[in-house]
Design a protein around this motif. Structure first.
Motif, PDB file in Angstrom:
ATOM      1  N   ASN A  70     -21.882  -6.200  39.226  1.00 39.24           N
ATOM      2  CA  ASN A  70     -22.114  -6.810  40.539  1.00 39.24           C
ATOM      3  C   ASN A  70     -23.583  -6.856  40.936  1.00 39.24           C
ATOM      4  O   ASN A  70     -23.896  -7.009  42.121  1.00 39.24           O
ATOM      5  CB  ASN A  70     -21.332  -6.065  41.624  1.00 39.24           C
ATOM      6  CG  ASN A  70     -19.841  -6.193  41.474  1.00 39.24           C
ATOM      7  OD1 ASN A  70     -19.139  -5.202  41.383  1.00 39.24           O
ATOM      8  ND2 ASN A  70     -19.352  -7.425  41.450  1.00 39.24           N
ATOM      9  N   ASP A  72     -25.870  -9.116  40.533  1.00 44.15           N
ATOM     10  CA  ASP A  72     -26.345 -10.405  41.035  1.00 44.15           C
ATOM     11  C   ASP A  72     -25.477 -10.985  42.151  1.00 44.15           C
ATOM     12  O   ASP A  72     -25.996 -11.500  43.140  1.00 44.15           O
ATOM     13  CB  ASP A  72     -26.430 -11.414  39.884  1.00 44.15           C
ATOM     14  CG  ASP A  72     -27.448 -11.004  38.831  1.00 44.15           C
ATOM     15  OD1 ASP A  72     -28.514 -10.494  39.223  1.00 44.15           O
ATOM     16  OD2 ASP A  72     -27.172 -11.188  37.634  1.00 44.15           O
ATOM     17  N   ASP A  73     -24.147 -10.905  42.018  1.00 42.80           N
ATOM     18  CA  ASP A  73     -23.298 -11.625  42.970  1.00 42.80           C
ATOM     19  C   ASP A  73     -23.271 -10.993  44.357  1.00 42.80           C
ATOM     20  O   ASP A  73     -22.849 -11.624  45.317  1.00 42.80           O
ATOM     21  CB  ASP A  73     -21.880 -11.815  42.431  1.00 42.80           C
ATOM     22  CG  ASP A  73     -21.156 -10.507  42.152  1.00 42.80           C
ATOM     23  OD1 ASP A  73     -21.771  -9.439  42.281  1.00 42.80           O
ATOM     24  OD2 ASP A  73     -19.963 -10.567  41.786  1.00 42.80           O
ATOM     25  N   ASP A  76     -26.201 -13.059  46.248  1.00 43.40           N
ATOM     26  CA  ASP A  76     -26.244 -14.517  46.378  1.00 43.40           C
ATOM     27  C   ASP A  76     -25.720 -14.946  47.745  1.00 43.40           C
ATOM     28  O   ASP A  76     -25.285 -14.127  48.554  1.00 43.40           O
ATOM     29  CB  ASP A  76     -25.491 -15.200  45.237  1.00 43.40           C
ATOM     30  CG  ASP A  76     -24.005 -14.840  45.191  1.00 43.40           C
ATOM     31  OD1 ASP A  76     -23.428 -14.517  46.247  1.00 43.40           O
ATOM     32  OD2 ASP A  76     -23.418 -14.892  44.090  1.00 43.40           O
ATOM     33  N   THR A  78     -23.122 -16.779  48.336  1.00 44.57           N
ATOM     34  CA  THR A  78     -21.674 -16.960  48.365  1.00 44.57           C
ATOM     35  C   THR A  78     -21.023 -15.681  48.869  1.00 44.57           C
ATOM     36  O   THR A  78     -21.215 -14.614  48.289  1.00 44.57           O
ATOM     37  CB  THR A  78     -21.140 -17.280  46.959  1.00 44.57           C
ATOM     38  OG1 THR A  78     -21.799 -18.443  46.468  1.00 44.57           O
ATOM     39  CG2 THR A  78     -19.641 -17.516  46.989  1.00 44.57           C
ATOM     40  N   TYR A  81     -17.892 -10.719  46.461  1.00 38.04           N
ATOM     41  CA  TYR A  81     -18.401 -10.447  45.123  1.00 38.04           C
ATOM     42  C   TYR A  81     -17.214 -10.096  44.240  1.00 38.04           C
ATOM     43  O   TYR A  81     -16.102  -9.847  44.731  1.00 38.04           O
ATOM     44  CB  TYR A  81     -19.432  -9.318  45.139  1.00 38.04           C
ATOM     45  CG  TYR A  81     -18.958  -8.027  45.788  1.00 38.04           C
ATOM     46  CD1 TYR A  81     -18.565  -6.930  45.022  1.00 38.04           C
ATOM     47  CD2 TYR A  81     -18.913  -7.890  47.176  1.00 38.04           C
ATOM     48  CE1 TYR A  81     -18.143  -5.754  45.600  1.00 38.04           C
ATOM     49  CE2 TYR A  81     -18.481  -6.718  47.770  1.00 38.04           C
ATOM     50  CZ  TYR A  81     -18.094  -5.645  46.986  1.00 38.04           C
ATOM     51  OH  TYR A  81     -17.662  -4.475  47.572  1.00 38.04           O
ATOM     52  N   TYR A  82     -17.443 -10.072  42.935  1.00 36.19           N
ATOM     53  CA  TYR A  82     -16.322  -9.882  42.020  1.00 36.19           C
ATOM     54  C   TYR A  82     -15.727  -8.490  42.169  1.00 36.19           C
ATOM     55  O   TYR A  82     -16.380  -7.483  41.915  1.00 36.19           O
ATOM     56  CB  TYR A  82     -16.758 -10.093  40.564  1.00 36.19           C
ATOM     57  CG  TYR A  82     -15.606  -9.952  39.592  1.00 36.19           C
ATOM     58  CD1 TYR A  82     -14.597 -10.905  39.543  1.00 36.19           C
ATOM     59  CD2 TYR A  82     -15.518  -8.852  38.745  1.00 36.19           C
ATOM     60  CE1 TYR A  82     -13.529 -10.776  38.664  1.00 36.19           C
ATOM     61  CE2 TYR A  82     -14.457  -8.713  37.859  1.00 36.19           C
ATOM     62  CZ  TYR A  82     -13.471  -9.673  37.828  1.00 36.19           C
ATOM     63  OH  TYR A  82     -12.401  -9.549  36.967  1.00 36.19           O
ATOM     64  N   GLU A 583     -22.891  -5.861  51.007  1.00 37.94           N
ATOM     65  CA  GLU A 583     -22.741  -7.286  50.719  1.00 37.94           C
ATOM     66  C   GLU A 583     -22.292  -8.097  51.924  1.00 37.94           C
ATOM     67  O   GLU A 583     -22.684  -9.252  52.091  1.00 37.94           O
ATOM     68  CB  GLU A 583     -21.762  -7.478  49.554  1.00 37.94           C
ATOM     69  CG  GLU A 583     -21.818  -8.846  48.899  1.00 37.94           C
ATOM     70  CD  GLU A 583     -20.927  -9.878  49.576  1.00 37.94           C
ATOM     71  OE1 GLU A 583     -21.085 -11.073  49.276  1.00 37.94           O
ATOM     72  OE2 GLU A 583     -20.071  -9.480  50.399  1.00 37.94           O
TER      73      GLU A 583
END
Length: 910
Positions: A70, A72-73, A76, A78, A81-82, A583
């Motif tokens: 995680n 990078d996500d 971002d 968006t 996150y995953y 996040e």
């Protein structure tokens, strides 16, 4: 040699020698061997349900531990996150030298549900993302020389209502983010397969005459098929390598069985005591020998002799002396790494905390790398550790069972650290109460929380009667008190934020008094307090929620004064030691909680220097990080020289007085107030050397020097010939430093002979109940969110009085009035229940200079969408009247402007 440095050297030497073996150690026959198994793993997301490898080899990548998927996500634009499954795969080749060994896989931490497969067979599952676990894989290996054995670790960080944490103001990074090793053990060895510890618990007791004893409690496994007679020997060695005492005991072990033993080392006379000032550590070596004297296993622990107590009226006492606990809480993530942070880098956090003058660490909100506690032991930092029951619980037997397992794992794995004085098990557990629309059912939920707390309290005290227990609550005192939650733990921590999430800084002291009056017999700790401090934002007139470093300094001054002055406050832990990833946050720095005293990559902010001035006992002086200059030249009687202006230079010191020298010339002497001087200095554009000289009791006590590169904001663009570029953050009262290091200055209404906006209003969120500067929504596609989160709307024009010449004008726009589908920030209690959704504003406008059309039908929402940046750049020539008037002509709705940049253009003559 300095005792702290000496202890650190011992710490890492022991860690290398006994806990982190290498492949070369496989030739040894005695004792335990630890082989690093963290490299050359194959990784991919979305493992299949049985942990077998798929044929899609192109999806695999090679990674080493620590690792998180995680990184990078979470940063971002968006949302989310995953949070799902992934596989890690590696190979073990059996060695003949392992013939009589048990092979145990040790996983430092994997978030948060893990399954271990060997050669396609699942052999272990583990729930919980913040503690270690062990898996004996011996019987699942093909034990033939150089035969390939496949190990698969399947991990998921999915939401699971039966595993804490359910929610929180931090990111639940997925991955195996601590080291993995293979323990090569004799058939007889120390073992704790269930709770992941070494199997050995070391208890230290010191009596009133300062004599001590050590009690050992250990679990030993005999994996062989024969009854075995063994000897257990433990030796205490001081920091100079001198043996203090050795004790030995015989045990008989049944075959294929686990055995518990207790061993006492009494009558340790007048040991050197452990404290923050002198963190003296002894070395305790505990060995298992067979009847022939062969070494079977060995464990090494560092021992600190100390005793401590909390008093509801007088605070905390260590070794019989009063000690105010001051420090910070800590999250474990780091910029560009997530939670996958090398041990060496994590330890630097503790070095910085100690250098700050701190003596207390709240390990929040979950157990962290053992290296953190080892550093606390060696540096002399007292610690509180807790499990991640944050905000809410699930009323299920599975959730309770997992909570009990986490608590036992935490206590048993970290038991032997002398720095630990508190075990915690809940944080702000009523912050997100279930069933808000069904009060009767909600009361049942409250009772379930209290019941779980009571069971965790009983469990914790049965596991360890030598430390204190604690629950940390948020500021809703009445709710925690009336439900009875405040009566359960030995200590009650309070996460208090008046002056940030509501109220005023001055309310903090009153809140402490109220809590103490209502709970006069319960020791009180301030376990969180803090204010966002975006290191890029500065303010001459700081206000609540402006995210400026200057407001954060004022905030921490107020809190430190109250904590230090009130004896019934045992401890204060600033939130947070460093900025950390969250996040779901947006605000000025999306996905980051900026309350840290250090940045996410661990650079010091002015708040860190403030703590050094308050807490360090040795002389301290530091010229703080400052912002640029506001005005170059004005037309009033107090005008400065052209191209110069006044700057407030922050100086932090614990000295009696400070002299400031600018370019070698003394500017006089000032006395710090609350450890700070905001020194008004007149500086011209360019580089200047400043020197602060501290005096204490009439003697020189310290010196700090700095070079300031002063950027002066011109007031009169015609008289100030040296300015090259003017950058204005429209609608803002603060200064902002962008990602390229450029300074954007506060806006102003137009004044004759200068520049500024004509008409127009500064955009503010409506009905927020707080001071606010624009929006706190993430501006997509940029890292310079504060530049575009403020704006002027309804403006008529922007005017610059200029000399004739060639210029470039750049205009920036972002539509802030639109739905964001964003949940209210949980921790902003002022805003709970208030809807932040806005309707989209349909606005169209032209941009003109006189009769000349620069841009027609500007429609920000239509061109780029909401919360994204639209910019327009135009070359211009001022020829006659010496002014530039940019008009914004409304066609529909009100025109907007978020930032403006004016730049001189040099034309090369032929």
């Amino acid at each position: 040699m300095n005792i702290i440095i000496k202890q650190i050297i011992i710490l890492y030497f022991l860690g290398y020698l006994f806990f982190s073996g290498t492949i070369h150690a496989q030739t040894l026959r005695e004792g335990r061997i630890s082989v690093d198994f963290s490299s050359n793993w194959k990784f991919r997301k979305e493992a299949d349900s049985v942990g077998r490898l798929a044929n899609q080899k192109q999806n695999w990548q090679t990674v080493s531990f620590p690792h998180s998927w995680n990184v990078d996500d979470v940063m971002d634009d968006t949302p989310s996150y995953y949070r799902g499954a992934a596989q890690y795969q590696n190979t073990i080749y059996w060695k003949t030298a392992w013939k009589n060994k048990r092979i145990v896989l040790h996983v430092g931490a994997a978030n948060q549900e893990t399954a271990i497969f060997v050669n396609g067979r699942e052999i272990k599952a583990h729930q919980g993302g913040y503690t270690a676990f062990n898996v004996d894989i011996t019987d699942y290996l093909v034990r033939k020389e150089n035969v390939k054995n496949t190990v698969v670790i399947q991990v998921t960080n999915r939401f699971n209502q039966d595993i804490a944490p359910l929610s929180g103001d931090f990111t639940f990074f997925g991955g195996i983010y601590r080291k993995v090793s293979l323990l090569l053990l004799d058939q007889i060895h120390f073992a704790d397969a269930r709770y992941g510890s070494s199997g050995l618990r070391v208890s230290v007791k010191v009596d009133a005459q300062q004599n001590a004893k050590i009690n050992l409690d250990a679990d030993i496994r005999n994996a062989s098929g024969a009854q075995q007679a063994i000897f257990i020997e433990t030796t205490l060695i001081d920091a100079d390598g001198v043996t203090i005492k050795t004790v030995r005991q015989k045990e008989n072990l049944k075959p294929h069985a686990s055995h518990n033993f207790r061993l006492d080392m009494p009558h340790i006379e007048q040991p050197r005591l452990w404290s923050p000032d002198l963190p003296y550590l002894y070395h305790l070596i505990t060995c298992i020998y067979d009847s022939k004297g062969n070494l079977l296993d060995r464990l090494d622990n560092l021992v600190g002799f100390r005793w401590f107590s909390f008093d509801a009226e007088k605070g905390f006492f260590l070794n019989g002396k009063a000690l105010k606990l001051i420090g910070a809480s800590r999250h474990q993530d780091f910029q560009g790494m997530g939670n996958a942070v090398p041990e060496e880098l994590q330890v630097q956090d503790l070095v910085k905390l100690k250098a700050m003058g701190g003596n207390f660490l709240r390990v929040a909100h979950y157990p962290q790398d053992p290296a953190i506690l080892k550093a606390c032991d060696s540096l002399g930092i007292l610690a509180s550790v807790e499990i991640p029951l944050v905000n809410e619980i699930t009323e299920s037997p599975a959730f309770a069972d997992h909570s009990f397992q986490m608590q036992k794992e935490m206590i048993r794995q970290y038991f032997n650290h002398p720095s630990i004085i508190i075990w915690g098990y809940m944080n702000e557990i009523f912050l997100r109460p279930h069933f808000p629309k069904d009060k009767e059912r909600q009361e049942t939920y409250f009772k379930s929380v209290v019941s779980l707390a009571q069971k965790l309290e009983i469990l914790t005290r049965s596991e360890d009667s030598s430390r204190y227990t604690m629950i940390a609550n948020h500021g809703n005192f009445d709710l925690y008190h009336r439900t009875g939650l405040t009566k359960i733990p030995m200590l009650v921590g309070w996460n208090l934020y008046p002056g940030w999430y509501g109220g005023k800084i001055a309310d903090f002291g009153k809140q402490l008094e109220h809590i103490h009056q209502q709970l006069p017999d319960k020791p009180l700790l301030v376990t969180e307090y803090g204010a966002d401090a975006d290191y890029r934002i500065h303010a001459d007139k700081p206000i609540r929620f402006d995210k400026s470093v200057e407001y954060a300094v004022l905030y921490h001054q107020g809190y430190l004064n109250e904590i230090l002055q009130k004896p019934f406050v045992s401890a204060g832990a600033a939130w947070n030691l460093s900025d950390f990833n969250s996040e779901t946050r947006e605000e000025s720095m999306p996905h980051i909680n900026t309350k840290g005293l250090l940045t996410w990559d661990r650079k010091a902010k002015n708040t860190y220097f403030l703590y050094q001035a308050y807490l360090k006992t040795e002389p301290f002086i530091k010229i703080g990080i400052t912002h640029g200059k506001k005005w170059g030249v004005r037309t009033d009687a107090d005008s400065a020289l052209i191209g110069s202006g006044w700057l407030k230079l922050p100086i932090f010191s614990n000295a009696d007085s400070v002299e400031l020298l600018l370019d070698g010339i003394s500017l006089g002497v000032n006395k710090p107030v609350d450890k700070t001087i905001m020194w008004a200095v007149n500086l011209s554009r360019g580089s200047h050397r400043v020197k602060a000289v501290a005096f204490h009791e009439g003697k020189l006590s310290g010196v700090d020097e700095s070079v300031l590169n002063c950027e002066v904001l011109p007031y009169d663009l015609r008289k100030d010939k040296d300015w090259q570029e003017l950058r204005i953050n429209t609608g803002d009262n603060r200064e902002y430093i962008d990602s390229m290091g450029n300074r954007w200055f506060p806006d102003q209404p137009y004044e004759t002979g200068s520049w500024g906006y004509i008409k127009g209003e500064k955009y503010r969120l409506k009905n927020t109940g707080r001071e606010n500067l624009g929006t706190d929504v993430n501006i997509r596609g940029t890292g310079d969110d504060p530049l575009f989160q403020t704006q002027l709307h309804g403006l008529e024009s922007y005017r610059f009085d200029l000399p004739n010449g060639n210029y470039e004008i750049e205009l920036f726009f972002a539509e802030l009035e639109a739905p964001n589908h964003k949940e209210n920030l949980l921790y902003d209690l002022e805003q709970q229940g208030k809807k932040k959704e806005q309707q989209s504003i349909d606005r169209i406008f032209d941009i003109r200079i006189g009769e000349h059309m620069l841009a027609a039908d500007i429609n920000v929402l239509g061109e780029v969408g909401a919360f994204k940046v639209l910019h327009r750049k135009f070359p211009l020539q001022v020829q006659s009247d010496g002014n530039l008037m940019i008009s914004f002509v409304a066609k529909k709705g009100k025109p907007i402007l978020n930032a403006i940049r004016l730049k001189k253009i040099k034309i090369n003559q032929p």
